[in-house]
Design an enzyme around this catalytic site. Sequence first.
Site, PDB file in Angstrom:
ATOM      1  CG  LEU A 136      -1.754   1.076   1.351  1.00  0.00           C
ATOM      2  CD1 LEU A 136      -2.791   1.461   0.065  1.00  0.00           C
ATOM      3  CD2 LEU A 136      -2.641   1.327   2.899  1.00  0.00           C
ATOM      4  CE  LYS A 137       5.296   5.574   2.065  1.00  0.00           C
ATOM      5  NZ  LYS A 137       6.633   5.449   2.891  1.00  0.00           N
ATOM      6  CG  LEU A 138       6.030  -0.069  -2.784  1.00  0.00           C
ATOM      7  CD1 LEU A 138       6.388  -1.184  -3.442  1.00  0.00           C
ATOM      8  CD2 LEU A 138       7.089   1.006  -2.485  1.00  0.00           C
TER       9      LEU A 138
END
Length: 300
Positions: A182-184
């Site tokens: 999700l962070k990417l």
Amino acid sequence: MTAAPASSPGAVPGQPVVAVLGTGIMGSGMARSLLRAGLQVRAWNRTQDKARPLAADGATVTDTAEDAVRGADVVLTALYDGRSVAETLTAATPGLRPGQVWLQTSTVGPDVTTDLVHRAAGLGLVYLDAPVSGTREPAERGTLTVFVSGPSTARATALPVLEAIGQRTLWVGEAQGAASRLKLVANTWVINMVNSVAECLNLAEGLGVSPRMFLDVMKGGPLDTPYLQSKAGAVLAGDLTPSFALSTALKDSRLILEAAQAAGVTLDLVAASTARFARAEAAGHGAEDMIATYYAGRAE
């Protein structure tokens, strides 16, 4: 060896002891947020000079990663990349004990996360994949957004730490690596946006248009954002003090491209953003804020 005191000034009894490994822009901000919340903090950094200022805020600054983690309830890593996280884990290993919660906040990508999960399991650590969204100011204020995935059994121990460093915690699930993925996706938006700001400034200057007039046109409209105004304003003011360093943005953009390739996805904009970051870094702007990508498109 620097021994940790029984408690740090301002520490609240019953709160977890937190070892913060990595005290750069993000780690030092998170450490101060933890201290303000009354948590006992032991801080360590490979470059000692970056950790020492935290002593004035109440942290115990240790000589080694091993000293920092010994007896801690939560080990928080905030380091540049996967290699630095792995090396730090190796250095800390003699001081670790089974059952400690490892809150891994560095952006390292899915593949490295899988490797770290396996290493944590071998050491008996409870691994929480917990990359953060935010820059220097949110880290200092304790207003980061934290994406977390991992065993729900660790939530109670990690909660005081998460509440101290962030204004919002998104529990992505128990599947390891879900938070890093999700962070990417979130970083893809930021990376493309900052390069869009830079390109608009480049084009305005190239066409003889006042950049400030462009900002006035956008201001208050549906396409305006605080990010556009602040990043463009930083360039126009000549203040490139890093809230998120360009070299780190380049590292993250490469992680995004690697993940996209593995997933069979083509990301043309991220590829172009990566090229701009690389040119700006080669020109000596790596330690500046990532809006220094502006220099990658500036007419010589």
